[in-house]
Design an enzyme around this catalytic site. Sequence first.
Site, short mmCIF file in Angstrom:
data_model
loop_
_atom_site.label_atom_id
_atom_site.label_comp_id
_atom_site.label_asym_id
_atom_site.label_seq_id
_atom_site.Cartn_x
_atom_site.Cartn_y
_atom_site.Cartn_z
N ASN A 125 0.84 -1.20 0.00
CA ASN A 125 0.00 0.00 0.00
C ASN A 125 0.87 1.25 0.00
O ASN A 125 2.09 1.16 -0.03
CB ASN A 125 -0.96 -0.03 1.20
CG ASN A 125 -0.19 -0.12 2.50
OD1 ASN A 125 0.56 0.77 2.87
ND2 ASN A 125 -0.35 -1.25 3.20
N LYS A 174 8.52 -17.35 -10.70
CA LYS A 174 7.85 -16.15 -11.22
C LYS A 174 6.62 -16.57 -12.04
O LYS A 174 6.71 -17.46 -12.89
CB LYS A 174 8.85 -15.38 -12.10
CG LYS A 174 8.32 -14.05 -12.54
CD LYS A 174 9.30 -13.35 -13.47
CE LYS A 174 8.58 -12.23 -14.19
NZ LYS A 174 9.16 -11.90 -15.46
N LYS A 207 -10.93 -3.55 18.58
CA LYS A 207 -9.54 -3.97 18.81
C LYS A 207 -9.09 -3.70 20.25
O LYS A 207 -7.91 -3.80 20.57
CB LYS A 207 -8.60 -3.29 17.81
CG LYS A 207 -8.97 -3.59 16.35
CD LYS A 207 -7.87 -3.22 15.36
CE LYS A 207 -8.39 -3.34 13.93
NZ LYS A 207 -7.34 -3.52 12.93
N1 CTP Z 1 -3.77 -3.25 11.79
C1 CTP Z 1 -3.07 -4.36 12.18
N2 CTP Z 1 -3.13 -5.49 11.42
C2 CTP Z 1 -3.89 -5.54 10.31
C3 CTP Z 1 -4.60 -4.40 9.90
C4 CTP Z 1 -4.52 -3.26 10.67
O1 CTP Z 1 -2.38 -4.32 13.20
N3 CTP Z 1 -3.94 -6.65 9.60
C5 CTP Z 1 -3.74 -2.03 12.64
C6 CTP Z 1 -3.10 -0.82 11.98
O2 CTP Z 1 -1.73 -0.74 12.31
C7 CTP Z 1 -3.90 0.32 12.57
C8 CTP Z 1 -5.26 -0.27 12.84
O3 CTP Z 1 -5.07 -1.67 12.90
O4 CTP Z 1 -3.38 0.77 13.79
C9 CTP Z 1 -6.30 0.04 11.82
O5 CTP Z 1 -5.81 -0.22 10.53
P1 CTP Z 1 -6.70 0.04 9.23
O6 CTP Z 1 -5.93 -0.41 8.03
O7 CTP Z 1 -7.23 1.45 9.26
O8 CTP Z 1 -7.95 -0.87 9.50
P2 CTP Z 1 -8.27 -2.39 9.31
O9 CTP Z 1 -8.41 -2.98 10.68
O10 CTP Z 1 -7.32 -3.07 8.38
O11 CTP Z 1 -9.73 -2.31 8.68
P3 CTP Z 1 -10.13 -1.85 7.19
O12 CTP Z 1 -8.97 -2.13 6.30
O13 CTP Z 1 -11.32 -2.69 6.91
O14 CTP Z 1 -10.48 -0.38 7.28
#
Ligand code: CTP
Length: 394
Positions: A207, A286, A338
Amino acid sequence: MSKNVVIGVSGGIAVYKALDVVSKLKKYDINVHVIMTKSAQEFVTPLSFQSLSQNMVIKDMFEEPKAFEIQHISLAKKADLLVVVPATANIIGKVAGGIADDMLSTTIMATRARVIFAPAMNTNMYTNPIVQDNISKLKGLGYEFINPASGRLACGDVGDGKLADTEVIVDYILSSLHEPKDLIGKKVLVTAGPTRANLDPVRFISNKSTGKMGYAIAAEARDRGAEVVLVSGPSNEKAPAGIKFISVETNEEMLKAVLEEFDTSDIVVKSAAVADYKPKVYSKEKIKKGSGDLVLELTRDNDILKTLGENKKHQILVGFAAESNDVLKNAHKKLEGKNLDYIVANNITEKDAGFGTDTNRVIIIKRDGTSVSLDNMSKRLVGYELFNMILENK
Ligand code: CTP
């Protein structure tokens, strides 16, 4: 008590950037005094610096003082730090040669505070051996330099000599002031950057996260006296000095590193943008292109923060919510789901906020549901506000 920083402004096209430095320092409750050389006043009026610093600008040695005090001596004594920004070849040469003939050079000569130069000048001037000799001499005497950046200069030349980014200058100043030390004895674990989900030996899903937010938080925690561990996915940011830095690539590696540090941590800030999915099958070879479409099957990966929330004991847990819509609603859901103490929510579609920018506009939501909306500010300042909030609530 707030710190006194003297900003010495010498004359160059980068003078206008010193305004930005002053304005940023004020946000940290720092008392800023500005001394301008005569030529600096040709570029920007003292009134601009006066308005931003909220202090009289000192520009002339023989000005009528407001009270009986010898200005260059009183300011030299009061200063916790003296920063020359921009520093021209002239002021560097003067100080190296022991010349004290105006307000700035006399104050530099008279102060016992650390003196930091942020040079900005034409490349040929900067690389001129006379200037380089002066810089070496001053460094040898304990003066510090914030290296100029490389790039296109105002004169059209390309090379070294561009004033360092104002964020870099402000960070340097904050680190030098080492205040407040309210995280001494605390261990702060920070995660930053993206993770990668590998598809084959050459491809991955990732990302847009750059790590800037987490690196700024780690630097802020370090400067407040914390023991800092930064677990980072791939990033071009430079790891802050003086911390434990763990470089990881995948969700799995981040989880492992974080769990190893978790029990002994007091505050955990999870600003990493962790990949939620990984390819169901990793291809050791690959993947070759075929004639039709390629369908990738993804499987859920670990939710690291959720795992931490389930295992939390004494730790204060801070999550980030990167949202493109329904920011508050989604962030509240993550805070509860969480088991977090705070969540820092931001709308990643906003200009000057979110991925890759130096600034962010966030809303910090507390466990009790109350929230604080912060203005657009540097990521470092977001970290500053976050720790203030955590410490105030304890
Ligand atoms: N996070 C994490 N592990 C994941 C996804 C997210 O530890 N697999 C943590 C990120 O570091 C952040 C928080 O959870 O502090 C929220 O991350 P975000 O990407 O906004 O949300 P998601 O929980 O992944 O939900 P969504 O993608 O559906 O918005």
